[in-house]
Design a protein around this motif. Structure first.
Motif, PDB file in Angstrom:
ATOM      1  N   PHE A  10       0.822  -1.213   0.000  1.00 42.94           N
ATOM      2  CA  PHE A  10       0.000   0.000   0.000  1.00 42.94           C
ATOM      3  C   PHE A  10       0.854   1.261   0.000  1.00 42.94           C
ATOM      4  CE2 PHE A  10      -3.845  -1.987   2.449  1.00 42.94           C
ATOM      5  CZ  PHE A  10      -4.035  -2.867   1.405  1.00 42.94           C
ATOM      6  N   VAL A  11       2.163   1.149   0.225  1.00 42.80           N
ATOM      7  CA  VAL A  11       3.033   2.321   0.361  1.00 42.80           C
ATOM      8  C   VAL A  11       3.016   3.119  -0.945  1.00 42.80           C
ATOM      9  CG1 VAL A  11       5.412   3.091   0.686  1.00 42.80           C
ATOM     10  CG2 VAL A  11       4.482   1.270   2.110  1.00 42.80           C
ATOM     11  N   GLY A  12       2.811   4.424  -0.806  1.00 41.51           N
ATOM     12  CA  GLY A  12       2.764   5.320  -1.958  1.00 41.51           C
ATOM     13  C   GLY A  12       1.373   5.528  -2.514  1.00 41.51           C
ATOM     14  N   LEU A  13       0.400   4.732  -2.054  1.00 40.55           N
ATOM     15  CA  LEU A  13      -0.973   4.873  -2.546  1.00 40.55           C
ATOM     16  C   LEU A  13      -1.735   5.888  -1.705  1.00 40.55           C
ATOM     17  CD1 LEU A  13      -1.982   1.172  -3.207  1.00 40.55           C
ATOM     18  CD2 LEU A  13      -1.341   2.891  -4.875  1.00 40.55           C
ATOM     19  N   ARG A  14      -2.772   6.438  -2.306  1.00 46.12           N
ATOM     20  CA  ARG A  14      -3.645   7.368  -1.593  1.00 46.12           C
ATOM     21  C   ARG A  14      -4.983   6.683  -1.337  1.00 46.12           C
ATOM     22  NH1 ARG A  14      -4.578  12.448  -4.682  1.00 46.12           N
ATOM     23  NH2 ARG A  14      -4.681  11.003  -6.420  1.00 46.12           N
ATOM     24  N   PHE A  15      -5.480   6.833  -0.119  1.00 46.46           N
ATOM     25  CA  PHE A  15      -6.777   6.292   0.265  1.00 46.46           C
ATOM     26  C   PHE A  15      -7.668   7.431   0.713  1.00 46.46           C
ATOM     27  CE2 PHE A  15      -4.124   2.580   0.680  1.00 46.46           C
ATOM     28  CZ  PHE A  15      -4.939   1.538   0.298  1.00 46.46           C
ATOM     29  N   LEU A  16      -8.963   7.299   0.470  1.00 42.26           N
ATOM     30  CA  LEU A  16      -9.966   8.179   1.060  1.00 42.26           C
ATOM     31  C   LEU A  16     -10.679   7.342   2.108  1.00 42.26           C
ATOM     32  CD1 LEU A  16     -11.384   9.942  -2.124  1.00 42.26           C
ATOM     33  CD2 LEU A  16      -9.915  10.925  -0.369  1.00 42.26           C
ATOM     34  N   VAL A  17     -10.369   7.601   3.382  1.00 35.36           N
ATOM     35  CA  VAL A  17     -10.871   6.780   4.489  1.00 35.36           C
ATOM     36  C   VAL A  17     -12.043   7.497   5.153  1.00 35.36           C
ATOM     37  CG1 VAL A  17     -10.260   5.578   6.611  1.00 35.36           C
ATOM     38  CG2 VAL A  17      -8.538   5.886   4.832  1.00 35.36           C
ATOM     39  N   HIS A  18     -13.138   6.784   5.312  1.00 34.91           N
ATOM     40  CA  HIS A  18     -14.349   7.351   5.906  1.00 34.91           C
ATOM     41  C   HIS A  18     -14.165   7.530   7.402  1.00 34.91           C
ATOM     42  CE1 HIS A  18     -18.758   7.536   6.753  1.00 34.91           C
ATOM     43  NE2 HIS A  18     -18.687   8.248   5.647  1.00 34.91           N
ATOM     44  N   ASN A  19     -14.558   8.710   7.917  1.00 35.71           N
ATOM     45  CA  ASN A  19     -14.435   8.954   9.350  1.00 35.71           C
ATOM     46  C   ASN A  19     -15.799   9.019  10.027  1.00 35.71           C
ATOM     47  OD1 ASN A  19     -15.423  11.438   8.603  1.00 35.71           O
ATOM     48  ND2 ASN A  19     -13.872  12.627   9.665  1.00 35.71           N
ATOM     49  N   GLY A  20     -16.835   8.587   9.341  1.00 39.27           N
ATOM     50  CA  GLY A  20     -18.183   8.625   9.883  1.00 39.27           C
ATOM     51  C   GLY A  20     -19.015   9.707   9.244  1.00 39.27           C
ATOM     52  N   LYS A  21     -18.355  10.709   8.670  1.00 39.00           N
ATOM     53  CA  LYS A  21     -19.060  11.815   8.021  1.00 39.00           C
ATOM     54  C   LYS A  21     -18.499  12.088   6.629  1.00 39.00           C
ATOM     55  CE  LYS A  21     -20.242  16.655   8.702  1.00 39.00           C
ATOM     56  NZ  LYS A  21     -20.092  17.824   9.573  1.00 39.00           N
ATOM     57  N   ASP A  22     -17.177  12.192   6.535  1.00 41.34           N
ATOM     58  CA  ASP A  22     -16.520  12.513   5.270  1.00 41.34           C
ATOM     59  C   ASP A  22     -15.463  11.466   4.951  1.00 41.34           C
ATOM     60  OD1 ASP A  22     -17.849  15.046   4.997  1.00 41.34           O
ATOM     61  OD2 ASP A  22     -16.484  15.836   6.533  1.00 41.34           O
ATOM     62  N   TYR A  23     -14.940  11.553   3.743  1.00 36.75           N
ATOM     63  CA  TYR A  23     -13.806  10.724   3.347  1.00 36.75           C
ATOM     64  C   TYR A  23     -12.558  11.597   3.410  1.00 36.75           C
ATOM     65  CZ  TYR A  23     -16.920   7.061   1.747  1.00 36.75           C
ATOM     66  OH  TYR A  23     -17.851   6.064   1.689  1.00 36.75           O
ATOM     67  N   LEU A  24     -11.621  11.258   4.296  1.00 35.28           N
ATOM     68  CA  LEU A  24     -10.410  12.050   4.469  1.00 35.28           C
ATOM     69  C   LEU A  24      -9.251  11.404   3.718  1.00 35.28           C
ATOM     70  CD1 LEU A  24     -10.641  12.867   8.287  1.00 35.28           C
ATOM     71  CD2 LEU A  24     -11.488  14.182   6.351  1.00 35.28           C
ATOM     72  N   PRO A  25      -8.429  12.224   3.038  1.00 38.43           N
ATOM     73  CA  PRO A  25      -7.307  11.673   2.274  1.00 38.43           C
ATOM     74  C   PRO A  25      -6.178  11.180   3.183  1.00 38.43           C
ATOM     75  CG  PRO A  25      -7.318  14.051   2.133  1.00 38.43           C
ATOM     76  CD  PRO A  25      -8.559  13.664   2.878  1.00 38.43           C
ATOM     77  N   VAL A  26      -5.637  10.019   2.872  1.00 33.22           N
ATOM     78  CA  VAL A  26      -4.509   9.432   3.612  1.00 33.22           C
ATOM     79  C   VAL A  26      -3.490   8.960   2.586  1.00 33.22           C
ATOM     80  CG1 VAL A  26      -3.790   7.566   5.144  1.00 33.22           C
ATOM     81  CG2 VAL A  26      -5.979   8.703   5.528  1.00 33.22           C
ATOM     82  N   LEU A  27      -2.281   9.510   2.648  1.00 34.47           N
ATOM     83  CA  LEU A  27      -1.186   9.061   1.793  1.00 34.47           C
ATOM     84  C   LEU A  27      -0.335   8.099   2.610  1.00 34.47           C
ATOM     85  CD1 LEU A  27       0.465   9.222  -0.825  1.00 34.47           C
ATOM     86  CD2 LEU A  27       1.704  11.125   0.189  1.00 34.47           C
ATOM     87  N   VAL A  28      -0.193   6.866   2.153  1.00 31.46           N
ATOM     88  CA  VAL A  28       0.489   5.823   2.916  1.00 31.46           C
ATOM     89  C   VAL A  28       2.004   5.953   2.740  1.00 31.46           C
ATOM     90  CG1 VAL A  28       0.734   3.345   3.265  1.00 31.46           C
ATOM     91  CG2 VAL A  28      -1.486   4.297   2.681  1.00 31.46           C
ATOM     92  N   THR A  29       2.706   6.018   3.881  1.00 33.64           N
ATOM     93  CA  THR A  29       4.167   6.084   3.902  1.00 33.64           C
ATOM     94  C   THR A  29       4.705   4.789   4.515  1.00 33.64           C
ATOM     95  OG1 THR A  29       4.199   7.130   6.071  1.00 33.64           O
ATOM     96  CG2 THR A  29       4.128   8.600   4.151  1.00 33.64           C
ATOM     97  N   PRO A  30       6.002   4.488   4.361  1.00 34.59           N
ATOM     98  CA  PRO A  30       6.555   3.245   4.925  1.00 34.59           C
ATOM     99  C   PRO A  30       6.393   3.117   6.441  1.00 34.59           C
ATOM    100  CG  PRO A  30       8.066   4.162   3.325  1.00 34.59           C
ATOM    101  CD  PRO A  30       6.977   5.180   3.504  1.00 34.59           C
ATOM    102  N   GLU A  31       6.335   4.236   7.150  1.00 39.73           N
ATOM    103  CA  GLU A  31       6.186   4.180   8.613  1.00 39.73           C
ATOM    104  C   GLU A  31       4.800   3.708   9.045  1.00 39.73           C
ATOM    105  OE1 GLU A  31       7.205   7.101   7.044  1.00 39.73           O
ATOM    106  OE2 GLU A  31       9.327   6.659   7.311  1.00 39.73           O
ATOM    107  N   MET A  32       3.825   3.760   8.144  1.00 39.23           N
ATOM    108  CA  MET A  32       2.445   3.390   8.474  1.00 39.23           C
ATOM    109  C   MET A  32       2.181   1.892   8.374  1.00 39.23           C
ATOM    110  SD  MET A  32       0.280   6.226   6.458  1.00 39.23           S
ATOM    111  CE  MET A  32       0.327   7.960   6.829  1.00 39.23           C
ATOM    112  N   VAL A  33       3.104   1.130   7.803  1.00 37.77           N
ATOM    113  CA  VAL A  33       2.894  -0.308   7.596  1.00 37.77           C
ATOM    114  C   VAL A  33       2.687  -0.992   8.941  1.00 37.77           C
ATOM    115  CG1 VAL A  33       3.953  -2.449   6.786  1.00 37.77           C
ATOM    116  CG2 VAL A  33       4.166  -0.357   5.428  1.00 37.77           C
ATOM    117  N   GLY A  34       1.642  -1.793   9.039  1.00 33.43           N
ATOM    118  CA  GLY A  34       1.318  -2.495  10.277  1.00 33.43           C
ATOM    119  C   GLY A  34       0.255  -1.790  11.095  1.00 33.43           C
ATOM    120  N   HIS A  35       0.014  -0.520  10.826  1.00 32.69           N
ATOM    121  CA  HIS A  35      -1.030   0.217  11.524  1.00 32.69           C
ATOM    122  C   HIS A  35      -2.353   0.033  10.788  1.00 32.69           C
ATOM    123  CE1 HIS A  35       1.525   2.435  14.391  1.00 32.69           C
ATOM    124  NE2 HIS A  35       2.450   2.309  13.434  1.00 32.69           N
ATOM    125  N   LYS A  36      -3.416   0.629  11.318  1.00 33.61           N
ATOM    126  CA  LYS A  36      -4.739   0.539  10.710  1.00 33.61           C
ATOM    127  C   LYS A  36      -5.044   1.823   9.944  1.00 33.61           C
ATOM    128  CE  LYS A  36      -5.595  -3.298  12.984  1.00 33.61           C
ATOM    129  NZ  LYS A  36      -5.738  -4.578  12.347  1.00 33.61           N
TER     130      LYS A  36
END
Length: 68
Positions: A33-59
């Motif tokens: 997933f590293v380098g990809l962009r996700f729009l993650v729902h927070n209950g109201k809106d979709y917030l942009p998340v850019l995945v970096t190598p430090e995020m691997v293993g997190h939710k």
């Protein structure tokens, strides 16, 4: 084991540089997933998340805050 969703459009999103829209906040971030962009729902809106190598293993939900 870790929970993850089989996103069937990851190759297309990487090739066309578009964000993957998801409500799967509990999905574990995988190394491919590293380098990809996700729009993650927070209950109201979709917030942009850019995945970096430090995020691997997190939710995904850890990076889309639900409160102000």
């Amino acid at each position: 084991g870790p929970y993850f969703v089989a996103f069937n459009n990851l190759q297309e999103a990487a090739a066309r540089n578009v964000a993957v829209k998801t409500q799967a906040r509990a999905c574990t971030i995988l190394p491919n997933f590293v380098g990809l962009r996700f729009l993650v729902h927070n209950g109201k809106d979709y917030l942009p998340v850019l995945v970096t190598p430090e995020m691997v293993g997190h939710k995904l939900g850890e990076f889309s805050h639900t409160r102000k």
